[in-house]
Enzyme design. Structure first.
Site, PDB file in Angstrom:
ATOM      1  N   GLY A   1      46.870  33.120  31.341  1.00  0.00           N
ATOM      2  CA  GLY A   1      45.988  31.997  31.028  1.00  0.00           C
ATOM      3  C   GLY A   1      45.838  31.843  29.519  1.00  0.00           C
ATOM      4  N   SER A   2      45.103  30.800  29.131  1.00  0.00           N
ATOM      5  CA  SER A   2      45.030  30.446  27.706  1.00  0.00           C
ATOM      6  C   SER A   2      44.227  31.468  26.888  1.00  0.00           C
ATOM      7  CB  SER A   2      44.411  29.050  27.555  1.00  0.00           C
ATOM      8  OG  SER A   2      43.104  29.041  28.098  1.00  0.00           O
TER       9      SER A   2
ATOM     10  N   ALA B   1      38.995  34.592  32.859  1.00  0.00           N
ATOM     11  CA  ALA B   1      38.364  34.279  34.157  1.00  0.00           C
ATOM     12  C   ALA B   1      37.946  32.811  34.131  1.00  0.00           C
ATOM     13  CB  ALA B   1      37.155  35.177  34.422  1.00  0.00           C
ATOM     14  N   ASP B   2      37.799  32.235  35.316  1.00  0.00           N
ATOM     15  CA  ASP B   2      37.331  30.846  35.397  1.00  0.00           C
ATOM     16  C   ASP B   2      35.816  30.777  35.473  1.00  0.00           C
ATOM     17  OD1 ASP B   2      39.965  29.482  35.646  1.00  0.00           O
ATOM     18  OD2 ASP B   2      40.098  30.827  37.367  1.00  0.00           O
TER      19      ASP B   2
ATOM     20  N   GLY C   1      44.851  29.293  37.354  1.00  0.00           N
ATOM     21  CA  GLY C   1      46.201  29.230  36.786  1.00  0.00           C
ATOM     22  C   GLY C   1      47.252  29.651  37.810  1.00  0.00           C
TER      23      GLY C   1
ATOM     24  N   GLU D   1      47.381  39.347  39.493  1.00  0.00           N
ATOM     25  CA  GLU D   1      46.232  39.758  38.664  1.00  0.00           C
ATOM     26  C   GLU D   1      45.356  40.726  39.426  1.00  0.00           C
ATOM     27  OE1 GLU D   1      44.492  35.980  37.831  1.00  0.00           O
ATOM     28  OE2 GLU D   1      45.554  35.751  35.931  1.00  0.00           O
TER      29      GLU D   1
END
Ligand code: DER
Length: 234
Positions: free
Chosen positions: A29-30, A87-88, A101, A107
């Site tokens: 992820g970013s 994390a979201d 993602g 993960e």
């Protein structure tokens, strides 16, 4: 500070936990991208030595290869010293939603095999309850009869006002994970009560591979905000 600058600040703080000779889970992820870049930079500068990276996605594998980070996998390293990932959503008990993602299975396998799992977020990820904000709660399913599984998921979750949607990739075709599976995103209107009970309900369905709730897995969460960096430990 932009959101990306906050992500980088959190990521660099997490890399302070990295020591030479560690086996590291490399997140996706970013936000995790900044951590992987930083690890590559410290290796190049000789400030870190003898690191083995375990990538949580093909995308992170590519990034790590381009940075000459030595790579291996869980078969060769079933115990990992430290994983760093984004994390979201993060709740006050450090429970997470991950997987927007699409990398949640690898993960969860890698971060579940880690002695320490450091989560890096900008402050926008902090929530009171995970999964309640009408944002996607990802569930990885087998492609075989995914509609059947999606309907079973929707029924299991209907008490929380749930919609189940197949995640689409390019050209409106089903998104396919690194593992050749599909993702059904669950959109809930109400907060789930007992997260562990909901987790068991979801995992019991035969077509389900894994879901994006990471319960009681994070050791530490590093939160970068306008007023500075906060570190929360389990
Ligand atoms: O999809 C994932 O699991 C990512 O790690 C996600 O949870 C965080 O991605 P971001 O750092 O780009 O917000």
């Amino acid at each position: 500070l932009t959101q990306d600058e906050l992500k980088r600040i959190a990521a660099y703080k997490a890399v302070d936990f990295v020591q030479s000779n560690m086996v590291l889970g490399l997140g996706t992820g970013s936000t995790a991208k900044h951590a992987v870049d930083r690890i590559g930079e410290l290796l190049r500068q000789g400030k870190l030595e003898n690191i083995v990276g375990i990538p949580t996605s093909k995308k992170t594998q590519e990034q790590a290869l381009s940075l000459n980070i030595p790579l291996s996998d869980l078969d060769a390293h079933p115990v990992i010293d430290l994983s760093i990932d984004g994390a979201d959503e993060v709740d006050p008990c450090l429970n997470l939603v991950k997987g927007r993602g699409g990398s949640l299975l690898r993960e969860k396998m890698i971060e579940g095999a880690s002695k320490k799992f450091v989560v890096i977020v900008d402050e926008s990820k902090m929530v009171k309850h995970i999964g309640g904000s009408k944002m996607a709660l990802p569930v990885e399913t087998v492609p075989f009869c995914w509609k059947f599984t999606a309907e079973r998921l929707r029924r299991v979750m209907e008490g929380y006002g749930c919609e189940a949607k197949l995640r689409l990739g390019e050209k409106g075709k089903a998104f396919v994970t690194d593992n050749g599976n599909y993702i059904v995103d669950m959109y809930l209107e109400k907060d789930m009560g007992d997260l562990n009970a909901v987790s068991d309900e979801i995992l019991r369905l035969p077509g389900v591979v894994e879901h994006g709730m990471f319960l009681d897995m994070a050791s530490t969460v590093i939160i970068a905000g306008e007023l500075g960096v906060k570190i929360k430990n389990k």
